[in-house]
Design an enzyme around this catalytic site. Structure first.
Site, mmCIF file in Angstrom:
data_model
loop_
_atom_site.group_PDB
_atom_site.id
_atom_site.type_symbol
_atom_site.label_atom_id
_atom_site.label_comp_id
_atom_site.label_asym_id
_atom_site.label_seq_id
_atom_site.Cartn_x
_atom_site.Cartn_y
_atom_site.Cartn_z
ATOM 1 N N LYS A 41 5.701 5.953 -4.623
ATOM 2 C CA LYS A 41 5.848 6.098 -6.076
ATOM 3 C C LYS A 41 4.553 5.793 -6.836
ATOM 4 O O LYS A 41 3.679 6.642 -6.896
ATOM 5 C CB LYS A 41 7.043 5.280 -6.564
ATOM 6 C CG LYS A 41 8.353 5.854 -6.013
ATOM 7 C CD LYS A 41 9.588 5.526 -6.825
ATOM 8 C CE LYS A 41 10.729 6.449 -6.449
ATOM 9 N NZ LYS A 41 11.745 5.837 -5.610
ATOM 10 N N ASP B 34 10.891 -2.559 1.704
ATOM 11 C CA ASP B 34 10.729 -1.280 1.004
ATOM 12 C C ASP B 34 10.404 -1.601 -0.456
ATOM 13 O O ASP B 34 11.290 -1.867 -1.263
ATOM 14 C CB ASP B 34 12.006 -0.441 1.121
ATOM 15 C CG ASP B 34 11.869 0.902 0.394
ATOM 16 O OD1 ASP B 34 10.917 1.066 -0.389
ATOM 17 O OD2 ASP B 34 12.726 1.784 0.616
ATOM 18 N N PHE C 61 18.994 2.108 -0.940
ATOM 19 C CA PHE C 61 18.463 3.455 -1.143
ATOM 20 C C PHE C 61 17.060 3.496 -0.563
ATOM 21 O O PHE C 61 16.158 2.812 -1.047
ATOM 22 C CB PHE C 61 18.420 3.864 -2.618
ATOM 23 C CG PHE C 61 17.877 5.264 -2.773
ATOM 24 C CD1 PHE C 61 18.719 6.364 -2.691
ATOM 25 C CD2 PHE C 61 16.519 5.488 -2.943
ATOM 26 C CE1 PHE C 61 18.215 7.654 -2.780
ATOM 27 C CE2 PHE C 61 16.008 6.778 -3.029
ATOM 28 C CZ PHE C 61 16.853 7.863 -2.947
HETATM 29 C C1 LIG Z 1 12.364 6.420 -4.380
HETATM 30 C C2 LIG Z 1 12.572 5.536 -3.240
HETATM 31 C C3 LIG Z 1 12.396 5.979 -1.929
HETATM 32 C C4 LIG Z 1 12.120 7.421 -1.595
HETATM 33 O O1 LIG Z 1 10.947 7.897 -2.170
HETATM 34 P P1 LIG Z 1 10.706 9.490 -2.280
HETATM 35 O O2 LIG Z 1 9.280 9.596 -2.719
HETATM 36 O O3 LIG Z 1 11.666 9.992 -3.325
HETATM 37 O O4 LIG Z 1 10.970 10.065 -0.948
HETATM 38 C C5 LIG Z 1 12.526 5.052 -0.901
HETATM 39 N N1 LIG Z 1 12.816 3.767 -1.166
HETATM 40 C C6 LIG Z 1 13.007 3.314 -2.417
HETATM 41 C C7 LIG Z 1 13.309 1.864 -2.636
HETATM 42 C C8 LIG Z 1 12.911 4.172 -3.503
HETATM 43 O O5 LIG Z 1 13.120 3.723 -4.734
#
Ligand SMILES: *Cc1c(COP(=O)(O)O)cnc(C)c1O
Length: 406
Positions: free
Chosen positions: A261, A232, A147
């Site tokens: 985040k 990520d 994700f």
């Molecule tokens: C939440 C998330 C994203 C996307 O972040 P947004 O601020 O919602 O666009 C990308 N990678 C990971 C691992 C995430 O948990």
């Protein structure tokens, strides 16, 4: 449904949302009015322990006093300049964040998906300009179950039908291999591979922790083949797992960190790509940007977030309390749960279908004053703000025990 037990104000608000908001979410029936630390209060005045933390965006809790103070102070001076001009906060933020990451440079964006998109662009540009991959031929290796956000490019390399179906055509250039299998990563690398993009722990997939040695083996495969390792850490990073980054669990340094985040302290959207100058330095003026990226308000909050993390206190808390959480959750395996995975203050609990779905358990917990969110039908994720106390974890565990009992 549960809506019936709500008071008229909550019913009215939820009804109005139902009519005027796109139905791209299925929220639990609670209407939040106020929050502090690990606790939120709904419009009826009922309190709930927040075990979701806005998917780790609230690692420091709701309205952390130092973060709110930094935001308020900045609101009274200047909030937005665009990058057409310099502002007196962004440089400070860049210096602090790159120091935390042990890298030369950062590129500020707003949302996580934008950081991922930026990482993809940087990796491709690096591939063409530095590695010498033929133009238009760059490949990026990703993992099954990933994700990375919701843009069309990103959902194009997701294997979750809910995220992907109906949104094509998708961008080419991505190759997916099983998560946790470093040999599969190495086998997927070709002369045109520019990057391996992975979550060191997969959050949305249900807090999936790869086998020990996986990150190190991916690191080695990337180094051996002149391929960028992009981590990520948008959900896994910034203290959640008991270290600053989930890659630290294996002493691995990726070439590129993607952050988001918690970087915005739960106040403003702040994301960043962090890497050394030989990578981020490939971008030239005009090739990439963001109207709001690096704005003074975001930078003021970001500086404070880095300061909180630089002390190491949050990482230590997450580690110690995470061990406590793990020991308490273990008792559910075979008693309402089929599996439990814990990394720091971050847990995935697979609910035994015999006691209900993840959504049903989340609704039972809501009725008991605990907020969690289900993912992929049978899993609930537990990720309290890192300021949670052991006694609050214990209370939540008691509620979970009752919720899993039916
Ligand atoms: C939440 C998330 C994203 C996307 O972040 P947004 O601020 O919602 O666009 C990308 N990678 C990971 C691992 C995430 O948990």
């Amino acid at each position: 449904m549960n809506v019936r037990r709500l008071d008229t104000a909550a019913v009215r608000i939820i009804g109005s949302e139902d009519e005027h908001l796109a139905h791209n979410y299925h929220p639990l029936p609670i209407v939040v009015h106020q929050a502090e630390g690990v606790w939120v209060t709904d419009v009826e005045g009922k309190r709930y322990l927040d075990l979701l933390s806005a998917y780790s965006a609230l690692n420091f809790g709701h309205r952390h006093p130092a973060l709110v103070a930094a935001a308020k102070e900045q609101l009274d001076r200047v909030t937005l300049t665009s990058r057409a001009f310099h502002n007196d906060r962004l440089g400070e933020f860049a210096q602090a964040l790159t120091e935390l990451c042990g890298k030369d440079m950062m590129l500020p964006m707003n949302t996580g998906a934008e950081a991922v998109e930026t990482g993809i662009k940087v990796a491709r540009a690096w591939g063409y300009r530095v590695k010498g991959v033929p133009e238009g031929e760059a490949e990026i290796v990703v993992a099954h179950g990933n994700f990375h956000g919701r843009t069309t490019t990103i959902v194009g390399f997701s294997d979750d039908p809910e995220a992907r179906d109906g949104f094509g055509p998708f961008a080419p250039g991505f190759v997916a291999v099983p998560f946790g299998d470093a040999d599969a990563v190495a086998a997927a690398i070709t002369p045109n591979t520019v990057a391996v993009l992975i979550e060191p722990i997969q959050g949305e997939a249900g807090v999936i922790i790869p086998p020990d040695g996986y990150l190190r083996a991916v690191r080695e495969a990337c180094t051996a083949n002149n391929v960028l390792m992009i981590a990520d850490e948008i959900q896994s990073g910034l203290g959640r797992v008991g270290e600053t980054f989930a890659c630290d669990r294996e002493d691995v340094e990726p070439d590129v960190y993607l952050l988001g985040k918690a970087l915005g302290g739960g106040i403003v959207p702040v994301s960043a790509v962090v890497a050394d100058a030989d990578i981020l330095g490939v971008l030239r003026p005009g090739e990439h940007g963001s109207t709001f990226g690096g704005n003074p308000l975001a930078s003021a909050v970001g500086v404070k977030v880095v300061e909180l993390l630089a002390s190491g206190d949050y990482q230590r808390r997450a580690k110690a309390l995470g061990e406590h959480l793990a020991s308490r959750l273990d008792e559910f395996v075979g008693h309402g749960a089929t599996a439990v995975r814990v990394a720091g203050l971050w847990a995935g609990v697979d609910v035994d279908p015999a006691v209900g779905t993840g959504r049903e358990v989340a609704e039972r917990l809501l009725a008991r004053g605990v907020l969690v969110k289900d993912t992929h039908a049978q899993t609930i994720r537990i990720a309290p703000p890192l300021v949670v106390r052991a006694t609050e974890i214990d209370w939540a565990i008691e509620q979970l025990k009752l919720a899993l009992a039916g």
